[in-house]
Design an enzyme around this catalytic site. Structure first.
Site, PDB file in Angstrom:
ATOM      1  N   LYS A 194       0.847  -1.194   0.000  1.00  0.00           N
ATOM      2  CA  LYS A 194       0.000   0.000   0.000  1.00  0.00           C
ATOM      3  C   LYS A 194       0.883   1.244   0.000  1.00  0.00           C
ATOM      4  O   LYS A 194       1.891   1.298   0.725  1.00  0.00           O
ATOM      5  CB  LYS A 194      -0.895  -0.037   1.243  1.00  0.00           C
ATOM      6  CG  LYS A 194      -1.933   1.062   1.350  1.00  0.00           C
ATOM      7  CD  LYS A 194      -2.796   0.813   2.599  1.00  0.00           C
ATOM      8  CE  LYS A 194      -3.873   1.859   2.788  1.00  0.00           C
ATOM      9  NZ  LYS A 194      -4.711   1.571   3.986  1.00  0.00           N
ATOM     10  N   SER A 219      -9.343   1.518   3.366  1.00  0.00           N
ATOM     11  CA  SER A 219      -8.571   2.316   2.441  1.00  0.00           C
ATOM     12  C   SER A 219      -7.565   1.496   1.634  1.00  0.00           C
ATOM     13  O   SER A 219      -6.990   1.991   0.660  1.00  0.00           O
ATOM     14  CB  SER A 219      -7.815   3.404   3.218  1.00  0.00           C
ATOM     15  OG  SER A 219      -6.916   2.843   4.173  1.00  0.00           O
ATOM     16  N   SER A 253      -9.598  -0.735   7.541  1.00  0.00           N
ATOM     17  CA  SER A 253      -9.083  -0.607   6.181  1.00  0.00           C
ATOM     18  C   SER A 253      -8.398  -1.856   5.647  1.00  0.00           C
ATOM     19  O   SER A 253      -8.175  -1.967   4.441  1.00  0.00           O
ATOM     20  CB  SER A 253      -8.108   0.575   6.107  1.00  0.00           C
ATOM     21  OG  SER A 253      -8.791   1.790   6.304  1.00  0.00           O
TER      22      SER A 253
END
Length: 609
Positions: free
Chosen positions: A78, A152, A176
């Site tokens: 990420k 996210s 997330s």
């Protein structure tokens, strides 16, 4: 041929057997990455030449060493976690910087032999649960491009669920790392706070953030978690594992009840949750209705209380100078910290401790909590039309977890009629991570939904996690004590723990003993026989229950040491050789279940005759 989902267990087995090499896998990764239509999943893709070079270097250095459990495994990170030489943007181009070093966890994964493929998209500054708050685009569900991927850690879920990498790192403050797993038919491990160092990560709420793992199976995700974890003196929130067990029998799991069961009209996701409850009961758990209200109310502190100020603290200088460069929704949330005071922070802390007392009263009733990962999902269009309210709905069952210092693992739970997946999450106290992963693995395997977009994929046996059996004695059963057979109650009544189904080595023969009620088999050790092995189940009992169980075994049966197909040895049922005189050998059927099924099939014909 490589599987659709590049699970670690299958790749590792392929490398050992020589069916393929990391070079072959990286070529497939390059091809799949280019072919996948959702280009919003990636922010930075490492060049094809770099990937080929990394794979070739691994192969040139020789086979995997003992300290390289992720040798040749492709992964993604990420883009709020640093990778040396690759820009970190946190999905905000104006914020981007070039890190000189890998984040602590990335360095550990690379040292274990994993190959970095690129950096993935996210809700900007990890603020959101939906995946639409990024100038790089909105990654979509791997099942339907109309729907959100979840956030996210949006891009991380998409690149795993589509088969472009084996696993990906995400982060989790409010859910997330769990919501995207649910929306893409994946497993999402949210470790206990501090187990994975946050050095080299752009924080959202620094005191609560956790780096997470998204993968196809609990075994794969737990392996990555164990490789990545470790105490880091550079991270003031780093903690060493202080492993705690879960009950191996009589597990109590909390479930939603009454008005707290909120699915925002999504009756199909509610049905998936109820089916998961039934599966966990079938595995021996006891469902305990709990009052979810204090957990839900505690969750409101994350955005409605002073913790929103941590989001501003993480990027305060940037916000002061470049607020106009931020996503409007993210900017609104982060700037909501303006005006928060130290007094508010103390009051928030007092409120949290009050909720902790109330939730502790509920924890006294249960060992783990089973919740829907998300109560429903939404289209991208709907989410963009009402970004605050719908995002809040998604976090109804996730936002409290880090505030209350829990561990969690999200697993698939099936599909709605329109093909959109739902998920459930097992939540436990801090440091039960290993035991929680083993329980989640059993629940995931109870009714397989595949991995990612490959809904027909069988979960690899090699990725299965063993149930912890501290203080218990395992025993192999071969006949009437198998699950669902007449004598299985002799194992379940004393709260025996089912461990796994497996097979013996090839050195055993099986006979149907005559004149036994209920019918019983005789397992005979036959060294050098060279068969295919026979079906057995492994159960575990307390020493007292084991002693009573063995004492009640009638002749000609007894216990001895049985070798399994993986070479391990366990106590199990064996038969005195004299007893098989005149008995029918049923070794070729592969196990007692097949023999019983044959008898049942013959019964109607015999009655008709």
């Amino acid at each position: 041929m490589l599987p659709t989902i590049l699970d670690i267990a299958t790749l590792a087995d392929g490398y050992r057997s020589g069916r393929f090499t990391p070079i072959d896998v990286i070529e497939a990764v390059i091809e799949r990455r280019a072919a996948w239509p959702d280009k919003a999943a990636w922010i930075t893709e490492l060049a094809d030449s770099e990937l080929r070079k990394a794979a070739a270097a691994l192969v040139a250095a020789g086979a995997a060493r003992a300290d390289q459990p992720l040798w040749g495994i492709p992964f993604a990170v990420k883009d709020n976690i640093d990778c040396a030489g690759v820009e970190t943007t946190a999905a905000c181009p104006a914020f981007g910087y070039q890190p000189e070093a890998d984040a602590f966890v990335v360095a550990r994964l690379k040292a274990a032999g994993a190959i970095l493929v690129g950096k993935t998209n996210l809700d900007q500054f990890a603020t959101g649960l939906n995946g639409t708050r990024s100038p790089y685009g909105a990654p979509r569900s791997v099942f339907d491009a109309r729907y959100i991927s979840g956030g996210s850690s949006s891009g991380s879920a998409v690149v795993v669920g589509s088969g472009q990498v084996s696993f990906a790192l995400g982060t989790d403050t409010a859910g997330s790392g769990r919501i995207p797993a649910a929306f893409n038919n994946l497993v999402g491990v949210k470790p206990s706070r501090g187990l994975l160092s946050s050095t080299g990560m752009v924080p959202a709420c620094r005191s609560l953030d956790c780096i997470t793992v998204l993968a196809g199976t609990a075994g794969d995700a737990d392996l990555v978690r164990r490789v990545a974890e470790g105490y880091d003196a550079a991270d003031v929130y780093s903690r060493s594992m202080k492993a705690k067990p879960l009950p191996t029998r009589g597990l109590r799991f909390g479930v939603l009840a009454g008005a707290e069961r909120e699915f925002y009209g999504d009756t199909e996701v509610e049905a998936l949750y109820d089916a998961a409850i039934a599966r966990l009961e079938a595995l021996g758990g006891t469902a305990v209705p709990i009052d979810y209200a204090p957990f839900r109310e505690c969750a409101l502190l994350l955005y409605g209380g002073p913790w929103v100020a941590e989001r501003l603290a993480a990027i305060e200088d940037f916000v002061g100078e470049h607020a106009d460069a931020m996503d409007p929704t993210v900017r609104t949330i982060v700037q909501g910290a303006n005006g928060k005071t130290a007094v508010d922070a103390f009051r928030g802390d007092y409120a949290l401790e009050a909720y902790r007392q109330r939730t502790d009263a509920e924890w006294a009733k249960m060992d783990v909590l089973l919740l829907p990962t998300a109560p429903t999902t939404y289209t991208v269009e709907a989410m963009q039309a009402d970004p605050i309210t719908l995002n809040s709905n998604l976090g109804r069952y996730t936002n409290f977890v880090n505030l209350l210092d829990c561990s969690a693992i999200a697993i698939p739970a099936g599909f709605r009629a329109d093909g959109i997946p739902g998920g459930v999450t097992l939540i436990g106290p801090a440091f039960v991570d290993s035991a929680l992963a083993a329980l989640a693995d059993r629940l995931h395997r109870a009714e397989s939904w595949g991995m990612g977009r490959d809904t027909d994929a069988a979960l690899p046996a090699a990725s299965a996690l063993a149930v912890p059996t501290e203080g218990l004695i395992p025993i192999a059963v071969v006949g009437a004590h198998l699950s669902g057979m007449p004598l299985n109650g002799q194992l379940t009544t004393p709260r025996g723990t089912f461990i796994k189904s497996c097979r013996t080595s090839g050195d055993y023969r099986l006979y149907a003993l005559p004149n036994t009620t209920p019918p019983k088999p005789g397992l005979i050790h036959a060294p050098g026989f060279g068969g295919k092995g026979l079906e057995v189940e492994i159960w575990a009992l307390t020493p007292a229950a084991f002693g009573e169980f063995v004492n009640n075994i009638p002749a000609p049966l007894g216990v001895g040491k049985v070798t399994l197909d993986d070479g391990s040895v366990v106590t199990g049922f064996l038969c005195e050789p004299y007893a098989i005189e005149g008995a029918r050998e049923i070794t070729d059927l592969g196990g007692w279940r097949a023999y019983i099924a044959e008898l049942k099939a013959q019964a109607p014909a015999l009655q008709a005759g």
